[in-house]
Design an enzyme around this catalytic site. Structure first.
Site, PDB file in Angstrom:
ATOM      1  N   TYR A  73       0.815  -1.212   0.000  1.00  9.33           N
ATOM      2  CA  TYR A  73       0.000   0.000   0.000  1.00  9.33           C
ATOM      3  C   TYR A  73       0.848   1.261   0.000  1.00  9.33           C
ATOM      4  CZ  TYR A  73      -4.122  -2.846   0.674  1.00  9.33           C
ATOM      5  OH  TYR A  73      -5.127  -3.762   0.482  1.00  9.33           O
ATOM      6  N   LYS A  75       3.364 -14.201   6.284  1.00  8.62           N
ATOM      7  CA  LYS A  75       3.734 -15.168   5.249  1.00  8.62           C
ATOM      8  C   LYS A  75       5.260 -15.263   5.203  1.00  8.62           C
ATOM      9  CE  LYS A  75       2.489 -18.015   1.927  1.00  8.62           C
ATOM     10  NZ  LYS A  75       1.880 -19.327   2.267  1.00  8.62           N
ATOM     11  N   ASP A 100      -2.048 -18.212   5.226  1.00 14.24           N
ATOM     12  CA  ASP A 100      -3.009 -19.104   4.585  1.00 14.24           C
ATOM     13  C   ASP A 100      -3.581 -20.098   5.589  1.00 14.24           C
ATOM     14  OD1 ASP A 100      -0.260 -19.772   4.423  1.00 14.24           O
ATOM     15  OD2 ASP A 100      -0.671 -21.436   3.107  1.00 14.24           O
ATOM     16  N   ASP A 154      -5.984  -6.798   5.045  1.00 12.85           N
ATOM     17  CA  ASP A 154      -7.090  -6.502   4.137  1.00 12.85           C
ATOM     18  C   ASP A 154      -7.907  -7.760   3.871  1.00 12.85           C
ATOM     19  OD1 ASP A 154      -8.757  -5.200   2.413  1.00 12.85           O
ATOM     20  OD2 ASP A 154      -7.250  -4.758   0.906  1.00 12.85           O
TER      21      ASP A 154
END
Length: 397
Positions: free
Chosen positions: A150, A220, A260, A284
């Protein structure tokens, strides 16, 4: 008469009985949800404090209305109002087409350094849910709000800038892993120790202050070892350094989860999570997925906060929905519940609880706008204005 909320040296807020709260009504359905929110908040404040307190609403412009009236999407006067009055609220804003500002929401967050996007997600009885036990969903997401992709650092394929960046990667950095270099766009994903530490510190402090006691770092880092892996590493470091006693005594339980896996676990065992700290892009995805478990973003509140300067902008988490604008059918609960967060933030929790209790009562009766009512047992579809009026009536009883 003093009307400005102030950040005191001890980190607390001074809130006068008549604080000025800047608001942006927003685009599309924004004016409708903002009217509903203001009517409910005004009624709750009036009842909770017997007329001794009152919010002085100050409209400021952003989005389509600002562009039409002033030729700017985000006037400096609006940013200055949020900076001066410390706490504000806004409806949904459209994203300008073409060059310039990529996102008005992102521009506000970055300009005021609102580094926490706080998204509490919990289920209200009576609201239909796709999960078997939605009552187990009670998770507050602390999403880093100023870094990650972002930051907007990217170059389009085929441009001189992209070609220059590619040459730098290949010739200066020895990168050989760009599979289709001639047709690739490029982006840069900055994640810093400083940005990570302040986010995780805020999330841990919130977990302790609210008695939640569990904080999960979602990342991640198994793939992006130095960005999201750095987030995990730096997160644990600040926690072990600044919250050592709370962790040692079990007041704060800390763990982490690959993003995930978290998305799967949050469906299968949401009760395992309470407060989540995560980088921007993960946040998000996560916050919207969690919202879907409890009825959707139509009833999902949100806030953008700097816990150092105490600047905060509370907001509707949904879009402008131009297809239903002006039809008096939009669900106003995202903005109303964001205003509940605002009231809690300034210490007016008595008014906040009145609103929350009234909404719970309405949902239990099957009273809601059509998006929720059509899935409720004995659902009674109501217009935006009628639902707000019914909540106000419930507050008064």
């Amino acid at each position: 008469m003093q009307t400005k909320i102030q950040n005191l040296p001890d980190g607390t807020l001074y809130v006068p009985d008549t604080p000025t709260i800047p608001f942006v009504e927003g685009d599309g359905v924004g004016p409708e949800v903002t009217r509903a929110m203001r009517s409910v908040v005004d009624q709750a404040v009036k009842v909770a404090y017997q007329g001794q307190r009152k919010i002085l609403w100050k409209e400021v412009l952003a989005g389509g209305k600002a562009y039409q009236e002033q030729g700017e999407w985000l006037p400096e006067a609006t940013i200055e109002a949020f900076r001066t009055y410390l706490v504000g609220i806004k409806g949904p804003l459209t994203t300008p087409i073409g060059g310039g500002i990529r996102s008005l929401n992102v521009a506000l967050r970055q300009t005021l350094d609102l580094y926490v996007c706080q998204r509490p997600v919990k289920w209200y009885r009576g609201v239909a849910s796709p999960v078997k036990k939605p009552e187990h969903v009670d998770i507050t997401v602390f999403r880093e709000n100023t870094e990650d992709i972002y930051a907007g650092i990217e170059w389009e394929a085929g441009t001189p800038e992209a070609e220059k960046f590619l040459r730098f990667l290949q010739e200066e950095m020895g990168v050989k892993k760009v599979r289709f270099p001639e047709t690739s766009s490029f982006g840069v994903k900055p994640i810093s120790r400083s940005g990570t530490e302040r986010l995780v510190r805020a999330a841990a402090s919130y977990a302790l202050a609210t008695g939640r006691g569990r904080l999960t770092l979602v990342h991640k880092g198994n793939i992006m070892k130095f960005t999201e892996g750095g987030f995990k590493k730096w997160g644990y470091e600040v926690l072990n350094r600044e919250f050592e006693k709370e962790i040692a005594t079990g007041k704060l339980i800390v763990d982490d989860c690959i993003a995930d896996a978290f998305l799967q676990n949050a469906l299968l065992k949401p009760e395992a999570y309470s407060v989540v700290a995560t980088p921007n892009l993960n946040g998000d995805y996560i916050s919207d997925m969690l919202a879907a478990e409890v009825g959707g973003i139509g009833i999902s509140p949100g806030a953008n906060i700097n816990y150092t300067t105490r600047h905060a902008i509370f907001e509707a988490t949904h879009g402008t929905a131009p297809d239903i604008a002006g039809k008096d059918i939009v669900n106003p609960c995202s903005l109303i519940l964001s205003a509940v967060m605002l009231l809690d933030y300034i210490g007016w929790s008595e008014a906040a609880r009145l609103i929350e209790k009234a909404i719970c009562t309405e949902f239990a009766k099957g009273n809601a706008t059509a998006d929720l009512a059509k899935f409720m047992e004995n659902g009674q579809p109501m217009s935006t204005s009628a639902f707000a009026a019914s909540v106000c009536q419930e507050i008064s009883e």
